[in-house]
Design a protein around this motif. Structure first.
Motif, PDB file in Angstrom:
ATOM      1  N   SER A  60      75.129  62.414   8.303  1.00  0.00           N
ATOM      2  CA  SER A  60      73.857  63.333   8.165  1.00  0.00           C
ATOM      3  C   SER A  60      72.906  63.205   9.393  1.00  0.00           C
ATOM      4  CB  SER A  60      72.976  62.795   6.945  1.00  0.00           C
ATOM      5  OG  SER A  60      72.645  61.552   6.635  1.00  0.00           O
ATOM      6  N   PHE A  61      72.291  64.072   9.735  1.00  0.00           N
ATOM      7  CA  PHE A  61      71.715  64.032  11.196  1.00  0.00           C
ATOM      8  C   PHE A  61      70.436  64.617  11.329  1.00  0.00           C
ATOM      9  CE2 PHE A  61      70.988  66.351  15.217  1.00  0.00           C
ATOM     10  CZ  PHE A  61      70.728  65.417  16.031  1.00  0.00           C
ATOM     11  N   ARG A 105      88.431  57.505  20.012  1.00  0.00           N
ATOM     12  CA  ARG A 105      88.474  58.725  19.343  1.00  0.00           C
ATOM     13  C   ARG A 105      87.039  59.555  19.358  1.00  0.00           C
ATOM     14  NH1 ARG A 105      90.771  60.658  13.722  1.00  0.00           N
ATOM     15  NH2 ARG A 105      90.610  62.975  14.000  1.00  0.00           N
ATOM     16  N   ILE A 106      86.217  58.708  18.825  1.00  0.00           N
ATOM     17  CA  ILE A 106      84.585  59.241  18.887  1.00  0.00           C
ATOM     18  C   ILE A 106      84.245  59.719  20.292  1.00  0.00           C
ATOM     19  CG2 ILE A 106      82.469  58.671  18.258  1.00  0.00           C
ATOM     20  CD1 ILE A 106      83.613  56.813  16.004  1.00  0.00           C
ATOM     21  N   GLN A 107      84.602  58.643  21.061  1.00  0.00           N
ATOM     22  CA  GLN A 107      84.183  58.662  22.507  1.00  0.00           C
ATOM     23  C   GLN A 107      84.879  59.948  22.923  1.00  0.00           C
ATOM     24  OE1 GLN A 107      85.586  55.212  24.532  1.00  0.00           O
ATOM     25  NE2 GLN A 107      83.946  55.104  25.806  1.00  0.00           N
ATOM     26  N   PRO A 129      85.102  66.444  13.657  1.00  0.00           N
ATOM     27  CA  PRO A 129      84.664  65.232  13.001  1.00  0.00           C
ATOM     28  C   PRO A 129      85.991  64.057  12.947  1.00  0.00           C
ATOM     29  CG  PRO A 129      83.932  67.055  11.936  1.00  0.00           C
ATOM     30  CD  PRO A 129      84.899  67.605  12.849  1.00  0.00           C
ATOM     31  N   VAL A 130      85.425  62.807  13.435  1.00  0.00           N
ATOM     32  CA  VAL A 130      86.596  61.785  13.265  1.00  0.00           C
ATOM     33  C   VAL A 130      86.842  61.303  11.849  1.00  0.00           C
ATOM     34  CG1 VAL A 130      86.820  59.442  14.012  1.00  0.00           C
ATOM     35  CG2 VAL A 130      85.874  61.095  15.673  1.00  0.00           C
ATOM     36  N   LEU A 136      77.685  65.022  15.075  1.00  0.00           N
ATOM     37  CA  LEU A 136      78.790  65.815  14.803  1.00  0.00           C
ATOM     38  C   LEU A 136      80.013  64.936  14.561  1.00  0.00           C
ATOM     39  CD1 LEU A 136      78.010  69.191  16.601  1.00  0.00           C
ATOM     40  CD2 LEU A 136      78.007  68.852  13.991  1.00  0.00           C
ATOM     41  N   ALA A 137      80.492  64.272  15.512  1.00  0.00           N
ATOM     42  CA  ALA A 137      81.593  63.563  15.595  1.00  0.00           C
ATOM     43  C   ALA A 137      81.938  62.502  14.438  1.00  0.00           C
ATOM     44  CB  ALA A 137      81.644  62.814  16.806  1.00  0.00           C
TER      45      ALA A 137
END
Lengths: 350, 464
Positions: free
Chosen positions: A77-78, A24-26, A214-215, A72-73
């Motif tokens: 925090s980034f 899913r993230i992929q 977002p997952v 984002l996915a």
């Protein structure tokens, strides 16, 4: 899904959960990133294996976009640090500054730097001085930062992605070997193909931007990712597979008595002896096994196979091999060396 | 059922599944090892049978030394092949881990079986162990031993069958070859009793060591004593000259010949013996050993034939074989009074033609003689006068015989039994005998009346 079920899933995810989450993230990343399937898979593998990634690619291939999309996915925090030659370590780790309190009292207070996050993008890391680059070492290896004698822990999951620009080498500082070794994988981003390029054009020049969903929920993202990382660690490795990984790492080491003493590798690869100054360290073997574990779980297995090791070998060993001048003059890169090592070691399978 | 019992039964089920997985891996291993054993057995047998078959073929085809070389080569090749096949079979042998790895690879189990086998005995297992066992058990049809290794018979059976076939073809060929050799008359074997030689003109030369002694000599005691002296002298001279490699070579040749005879079932005693009547033209004088003949390469021969013989003699046979041959191949010497010896030589009938070739040869000879149809015409070499037996040799001539001698080659063995094909042919020893009273110098046979006993036979031959 109620809260209890969510908690249970977070605590004890299954192999199927892992594979589903991973895919899913992929899929979310590929809403923005066109192509680069292998790079994305290696990036996520490194994330779930608990390592960090060095991304190498020419400008404009989507390195920064990829990392931002991942943040984002995952809904973590980034932070992004653009490494420049005048960047100081304190700019990364943070520093103590004098702050005035409500009562007018002034005191030193620690102001965390951009390193304090879950996902850190160090853009063009080789443009900073080695002193600044090494500011990342402690954070990457020990998930903590020490400033003015005080150690501040980093919240897991902690994932560093550093990008390298291989063509603008003027005014750059090659990463020290110690720091290179701390990256689990090195991911290469090449130019997209024609079809992919058309898709990139059509998806990025239109009025609508691709939205990444977002997952994970923000509250549970870190917890769930940590649970999945723990699950990866549980994957079973048979002793012959461990020996295989160890053999592969040993095969990258040239017959150099100065480094190896009398413990030469039983498998001698001509290209290694000819072009390699220093082979992979024990961290290389860990990278092989951890990456293979992720691959096994993606395949729905609780055990790793020889093929998993072979598959992750280029990403895990490429940046750990130091080539000599002969390799440069013969235009031999590390990828070719790893390819030959894998071929030689594959012949020794049980 | 209480929850505790559920746990126990579930654990037991897991153990049963694990046992079943391990049992299948064991089955795969058994199959692989059985095939490895078969491979070893079949390939070893194939090599042995093939080598034996080819050795038989070589025994029937080649001369002793070539046969020895071929046999040694075959033996070494077979040993090397067996060692190699043993190593291959050892490499094919599968341990449990290897059987699991092979099963993993052939059934696309991706290391599941290897992992289960490796960690089955580990007390501390991962939380994913149950998942692994269940997953592996669920795919049990994929790693059935019959699917992993469908063969029951090793492919090495094919070479075994081929070598058996080769051996089956070789043995009849060897027997056929042997039978053909038995039927064929020995080349140049003269009619027994018809050869008479003077001991003074007798050249004692090294015989081909590959040839068995096959001559009978009749002489009076005095001549025999002289012959013994001559033999002893020749032996002494040879003992001084022949040593080393050639001796070894002769030993090898003897061994190879005996081995060859054993393989082919050939018996040297089957051959027709050559009968030689030895005379002494000068009884009072002791016969000097003919050094030229005994060692022809070193001293000139008195009779002129020695040089020619020396030129034709085989290098390998000229040295040490001489005394060995003289001693080993010593003919059965019968001591008879001179008169009795003459009678025996005269009365000993020629053996009947042992085969069609010999009969044919007799017929050819007669036809040559009869073809002229005109006796005593020409230079005297034609003795026949048609098919009339009475005139076959022409009328008895009273022409006095000269004192010149002529040479008779005593071919003790067929020339095709030379040591090795392609090598210089063995030149039989020549004896120089004086002409008898009925012989002309340039005529092998003096004209004489046809014996009454042979008249009918000759007539029948020429009338056919």
């Amino acid at each position: 899904m109620n809260e209890a079920q969510t908690a249970a899933t977070a605590e004890q995810p299954t192999i199927a959960d892992f594979a589903r989450t991973f895919r899913r993230i992929q899929a979310e990343i590929h809403k923005v990133i066109i192509g680069h399937e292998q790079a994305v898979e290696e990036l996520l593998s490194a994330l779930f294996a608990g390592g960090h990634v060095l991304i190498e690619g020419v400008p404009g291939t989507g390195k920064t976009t990829l990392v931002k999309t991942l943040g984002l996915a995952l809904n973590l925090s980034f932070n992004r640090i653009q490494f420049t030659v005048d960047l100081m370590p304190a700019d990364i780790t943070g520093t103590r500054v004098i702050l005035s309190g409500a009562d007018g009292r002034r005191e030193f207070s620690f102001q965390p730097g951009p390193i304090f996050c879950h996902i850190l993008l160090g853009d063009e890391i080789n443009r900073a001085t080695p002193k600044t680059q090494s500011a990342l070492l402690e954070a990457m290896a020990e998930l903590q930062v020490t400033v003015s004698g005080t150690t501040y822990p980093l919240a897991p999951p902690y994932f560093v992605m550093a990008t390298l620009n291989p063509i603008e080498m003027e005014g750059t500082y090659p990463l020290p070997e110690a720091q290179l070794d701390r990256f689990l994988f090195k991911v290469r981003l090449g130019y997209p193909g024609e079809e992919e390029l058309v898709r990139i054009i059509s998806s990025t020049t239109g009025p609508a931007e691709a939205g990444v969903e977002p997952v994970f929920e923000p509250a549970e993202a870190a917890q769930r990712i940590e649970a999945l990382k723990r699950l990866v660690r549980e994957v079973i490795v048979a002793p012959p597979i461990e020996q295989y990984a160890a053999r592969m790492v040993r095969a990258t080491q040239p017959a150099n008595s100065r480094v190896l003493g009398d413990m030469h590798a039983p498998i001698q690869v001509d290209a290694v002896n000819r072009y390699v100054s220093f082979g992979a360290s024990p961290r290389g073997a860990l990278a092989l096994i951890l990456g293979a574990k992720v691959r096994a779980m993606l395949d729905g297995r609780a055990n790793i196979a020889y093929d998993d090791i072979d598959r992750v070998a280029p990403a895990a060993l490429d940046h750990r091999i130091m080539l000599n001048y002969a390799a440069q003059s013969d235009n031999v890169d590390a990828a070719r060396i790893v390819e030959q090592v894998v071929k030689a070691v594959r012949a020794t399978r049980a | 059922m209480a929850p505790g019992w559920d746990h126990v039964s579930e654990s037991r089920r897991d153990e049963q599944k694990l046992w079943l997985i391990l049992f299948k891996i064991k089955g795969v291993r058994s199959r692989l090892n059985f095939l490895a054993l078969q491979h070893w057995l079949c390939s070893t047998m194939a090599l042995l049978i093939g080598a034996v078959g080819l050795t038989f073929l070589a025994a029937a085809t080649f001369g002793p030394l070539t046969f020895l070389g071929v046999a040694i080569f075959l033996m070494l090749a077979a040993i090397a092949g067996i060692v190699r096949e043993t190593r291959v079979a050892r490499a094919m042998r599968a341990s449990g881990a290897r059987a699991a790895a092979i099963a993993d690879e052939r059934s696309q189990m991706k290391g599941r079986l290897t992992t289960v086998l490796a960690l089955a005995g580990t007390p501390k297992r991962s939380p994913l162990w149950a998942y692994l066992v269940e997953d592996t058990y669920g795919r049990r049809d994929d790693y059935e031993p019959s699917r992993i290794e469908p063969r029951w018979m090793s492919r090495a059976v094919l070479p075994l069958l081929a070598s058996i076939l080769l051996a089956a073809l070789t043995l009849p060929f060897a027997r056929f070859s042997q039978a053909r050799r038995r039927i064929a008359p020995p080349t140049g074997a003269g009619a027994p009793g018809q050869i008479t030689a003077d001991i003074r003109n007798l050249d004692i030369r090294p015989a081909d060591p590959a040839l068995q002694p096959n001559a009978e000599i009749y002489a009076d005691p005095e001549t025999l004593r002289k012959l013994e002296d001559k033999l002893a002298s020749a032996e002494n001279s040879d003992r001084n000259s022949g040593r080393g490699l050639s001796k070894l070579l002769n030993k090898a040749r003897d061994f190879a010949d005996a081995f060859q005879d054993k393989l082919t079932g050939r018996n040297s005693n089957d051959r027709q013996p050559t009968r030689l009547r030895l005379t002494d033209s000068n009884p009072g004088q002791s016969a000097k050993p003919n050094r030229g003949a005994a060692n022809p390469g070193k001293s000139p021969s008195t009779n002129g034939g020695g040089n020619g013989l020396a030129d034709n003699s085989q290098p390998g046979a000229s040295g040490p074989a001489q005394p060995g041959a003289a001693q080993k191949s010593q003919p059965p010497i019968t001591s008879l009074p001179a008169q009795q010896a003459d009678e025996l030589a005269a009365n000993n009938p020629a053996p009947p033609a042992s085969g069609p070739d010999q009969a044919q040869r007799g017929a050819d000879r007669s036809s040559d003689a009869g073809g002229a149809g005109n006796a005593n015409v020409g230079n005297g070499s034609n003795h026949g006068s048609g098919s009339e037996p009475a005139n076959l040799f022409g009328p008895e001539s009273a022409q006095p015989l000269g004192s010149d001698s002529f040479k008779i080659a005593i071919e003790a063995e067929p020339s095709d039994e030379a040591s090795s094909p392609g090598s210089p042919a063995y030149v039989p020893p020549k004896v120089r005998v004086p002409l008898n009273s009925n012989q002309y110098p340039d005529q092998p046979l003096a004209r004489a009346s046809v014996p009454a006993d042979d008249e009918n036979t000759i007539k029948r031959v020429f009338e056919r």
